[in-house]
Design a protein around this motif. Structure first.
Motif, mmCIF file in Angstrom:
data_model
loop_
_atom_site.group_PDB
_atom_site.id
_atom_site.type_symbol
_atom_site.label_atom_id
_atom_site.label_comp_id
_atom_site.label_asym_id
_atom_site.label_seq_id
_atom_site.Cartn_x
_atom_site.Cartn_y
_atom_site.Cartn_z
ATOM 1 N N PRO A 85 31.920 -13.144 40.195
ATOM 2 C CA PRO A 85 32.170 -14.500 40.089
ATOM 3 C C PRO A 85 30.824 -15.133 40.259
ATOM 4 O O PRO A 85 30.677 -16.330 39.579
ATOM 5 C CB PRO A 85 33.150 -14.919 41.045
ATOM 6 C CG PRO A 85 33.975 -13.732 41.145
ATOM 7 C CD PRO A 85 33.143 -12.444 41.146
ATOM 8 N N GLY A 86 30.139 -14.901 41.269
ATOM 9 C CA GLY A 86 29.010 -15.319 41.458
ATOM 10 C C GLY A 86 27.992 -15.383 40.044
ATOM 11 O O GLY A 86 27.258 -16.372 39.814
ATOM 12 N N SER A 146 30.689 -16.255 50.041
ATOM 13 C CA SER A 146 29.507 -17.391 50.351
ATOM 14 C C SER A 146 28.630 -17.283 49.301
ATOM 15 O O SER A 146 28.174 -18.471 49.053
ATOM 16 C CB SER A 146 28.743 -16.689 51.654
ATOM 17 O OG SER A 146 28.370 -15.731 51.287
ATOM 18 N N ASP A 147 28.352 -16.340 48.333
ATOM 19 C CA ASP A 147 27.578 -16.455 47.389
ATOM 20 C C ASP A 147 27.921 -17.080 46.339
ATOM 21 O O ASP A 147 27.535 -17.796 45.625
ATOM 22 C CB ASP A 147 26.985 -15.159 46.862
ATOM 23 C CG ASP A 147 28.104 -14.028 46.318
ATOM 24 O OD1 ASP A 147 29.491 -14.542 46.939
ATOM 25 O OD2 ASP A 147 28.117 -13.243 45.528
ATOM 26 N N VAL A 148 29.258 -17.111 46.059
ATOM 27 C CA VAL A 148 30.047 -17.710 44.900
ATOM 28 C C VAL A 148 29.830 -19.350 45.281
ATOM 29 O O VAL A 148 29.765 -20.116 44.508
ATOM 30 C CB VAL A 148 31.543 -17.404 44.757
ATOM 31 C CG1 VAL A 148 32.212 -18.053 43.808
ATOM 32 C CG2 VAL A 148 31.437 -16.076 44.355
ATOM 33 N N GLU A 149 30.254 -19.668 46.638
ATOM 34 C CA GLU A 149 30.122 -21.238 46.825
ATOM 35 C C GLU A 149 28.766 -21.628 46.570
ATOM 36 O O GLU A 149 28.545 -22.910 46.152
ATOM 37 C CB GLU A 149 30.447 -21.161 48.398
ATOM 38 C CG GLU A 149 32.060 -20.988 48.717
ATOM 39 C CD GLU A 149 32.359 -21.006 50.295
ATOM 40 O OE1 GLU A 149 31.397 -21.348 50.959
ATOM 41 O OE2 GLU A 149 33.549 -20.969 50.296
ATOM 42 N N PHE A 171 25.854 -25.397 40.830
ATOM 43 C CA PHE A 171 26.216 -25.960 39.483
ATOM 44 C C PHE A 171 26.651 -27.532 39.727
ATOM 45 O O PHE A 171 26.534 -28.372 38.780
ATOM 46 C CB PHE A 171 27.543 -25.244 39.050
ATOM 47 C CG PHE A 171 28.105 -25.011 37.807
ATOM 48 C CD1 PHE A 171 27.389 -26.170 36.814
ATOM 49 C CD2 PHE A 171 29.063 -24.356 37.181
ATOM 50 C CE1 PHE A 171 28.056 -26.052 35.605
ATOM 51 C CE2 PHE A 171 29.326 -24.485 35.934
ATOM 52 C CZ PHE A 171 28.760 -25.582 35.267
ATOM 53 N N SER A 172 27.268 -27.992 40.804
ATOM 54 C CA SER A 172 27.606 -29.218 41.001
ATOM 55 C C SER A 172 26.201 -30.237 40.851
ATOM 56 O O SER A 172 26.344 -31.191 40.604
ATOM 57 C CB SER A 172 28.027 -29.213 42.381
ATOM 58 O OG SER A 172 28.640 -30.838 42.470
ATOM 59 N N ASN A 173 25.285 -29.335 41.665
ATOM 60 C CA ASN A 173 23.945 -30.564 41.745
ATOM 61 C C ASN A 173 23.543 -30.597 40.176
ATOM 62 O O ASN A 173 22.864 -31.743 39.777
ATOM 63 C CB ASN A 173 22.752 -29.721 42.579
ATOM 64 C CG ASN A 173 23.089 -29.817 44.013
ATOM 65 O OD1 ASN A 173 23.858 -30.681 44.585
ATOM 66 N ND2 ASN A 173 22.896 -28.634 44.862
#
Length: 427
Positions: free
Chosen positions: A271-272, A373-376, A382-384
């Motif tokens: 996922p990351g 944690s790596d996915v977050e 991505f959000s930035n």
């Protein structure tokens, strides 16, 4: 100049096939002065072609010279005997009509070499997205969509322009200017051809933006599937005894008799890593939009300006010639044509902006779920990116092309229409 490059002969991209109808049509009108070469092993290149550039310039010079000759022919017996320039109001209206036709016609053709320098970047970036997301198909057959859109736009326009020309020859001029000699239909004949060029330019813009829109949809579909898989892993993995499998992708979700059916399969990307890939692809598509703004910004500005003039003049003439039903019908058809051109310009841009905003909504949904944690971290990156790179189509940065433009033009047209009617009443 470095041309368009398609590197992988086995790529899962239908981009060039989707563009082939509008590119062929654009070549006829001098809007695509590019020579495409297909190599035996699959890749192809596209570079500016000097003979076609010269053809476009010659087309502009010939069209403008023919129209200036028509104006001279119309006025050589005096403005009192002119078919369309027999009063001050007619001179102002006809001058605006001619400028609104010649301006987009010349700008669309003369800027085509500059436009290709940015358009090839858009095509290459779209091919990269298709190569990276091979398993996600576009939501529509873009090749078929292009053909249908071209036919649905050009065939009615051709029929209407032919009917307008015939109406001037056999109905309007014999009734209203028969004593001065029937000649207006010949004097303004070049304008009929010029009106096709901005329309083809709009079709080209629409198909390019729609192609970019479909790739944004691919990114959104992949992100949506990832969110569904994370929900599946959280609530259903143990029930299906798949504790050892960590990587799934959602291929399809359907409801059958109120039961949610989820079709899943193993994937190769964590996922990351997948979110990192989507972040990179989203950044590339933002660069695509920036290239579209550079390629089409000035042309869309001129076309928007011309549509504003058309949509101001045509309702005024419709009100002025209400008592002459044949002229009222003629102006009503013109009004319909210009309104369609405005929607054709605005709707794909609005759809693209909407799809880009959908990505932000999906990332926000993903941030609310539990991830490693790596996915977050990747989701926050991505959000930035979404905050820093906004997606919008603008006309040289002066205004955004979206549905709000329609409201602005309607308000402006209403204001100027009231002024014209009041001025006409005073005179």
């Amino acid at each position: 100049m470095q041309g368009l490059q398609a590197r992988n002969p086995n790529m899962k991209s239908n981009m060039m096939r989707s563009l082939s109808p509008i590119m062929s049509l654009s070549k006829i009108f001098g809007l695509m002065p590019v020579k495409f070469t297909r190599h035996p092993n699959g890749p192809f290149t596209g570079n500016l072609y000097l003979p076609e550039i010269i053809y476009g310039i010659a087309l502009v010079l010939f069209g403008m010279a023919a129209q200036f000759w028509g104006l001279y022919r119309d006025l050589r017996d005096g403005w009192q005997k002119s078919s369309r320039l027999d009063s001050l109001t007619s001179i102002v209206i006809s001058s605006c009509d001619i400028l609104a036709t010649i301006g987009p016609f010349a700008a669309a053709i003369l800027f085509s070499p500059y436009r290709w320098a940015h358009l090839k970047k858009v095509i290459n970036e779209i091919i990269k997205v298709d190569e990276a997301l091979k398993d996600i198909e576009t939501s529509r057959d873009l090749h078929k969509f292009s053909i249908i859109l071209i036919l649905a736009s050009l065939v009615p326009t051709l029929i209407f322009l032919s009917a307008d020309f015939v109406m001037w020859v056999f109905w309007i001029e014999p009734k209203d200017w028969g004593g001065f000699g029937v000649k207006g239909h010949i004097n303004f004949l070049p304008l009929y051809f010029m009106k096709f060029v901005p329309l083809v330019m709009e079709l080209q813009t629409t198909i390019i933006i729609t192609s970019v829109n479909e790739r944004f949809d691919k990114i959104n579909t992949t992100l949506r599937n990832l969110i569904q898989v994370n929900t599946f892993n959280k609530y259903f993995r143990k029930d299906f005894a798949w504790e050892g499998e960590k990587k799934f992708t959602c291929l399809q979700t359907e409801y059958f008799d109120n039961l949610l059916i989820i079709i899943v399969a193993g994937v190769h990307d964590e996922p990351g890593d997948l979110i990192h890939k989507l972040t990179t692809l989203r950044s590339a598509m933002c660069d695509c939009v920036a290239s579209i703004n550079k390629a089409y910004g000035f042309t869309m500005l001129i076309i928007s300006w011309s549509l504003l003039l058309y949509l101001t003049i045509t309702p005024y003439l419709l009100l002025k010639y209400t008592m002459k039903w044949y002229m009222a019908v003629d102006q009503l058809c013109w009004l319909t044509l210009y309104a369609y051109s405005l929607v054709l310009l605005v709707q794909p841009c609005h759809s693209l902006i909407t799809k880009a905003k959908t990505t932000g909504e999906l990332v926000s949904r993903a941030l609310l779920q539990d991830w490693d944690s790596d996915v977050e971290i990747q989701l926050e990156i991505f959000s930035n990116l979404l905050l820093q790179k906004r997606v919008e189509i603008t006309a040289c940065g002066l205004f955004t092309i979206d549905r709000g433009l329609i409201a602005s033009i309607v308000g402006t047209v209403t204001t100027y229409l009231v002024i014209l009617v009041q001025s006409d009443d005073k005179n």
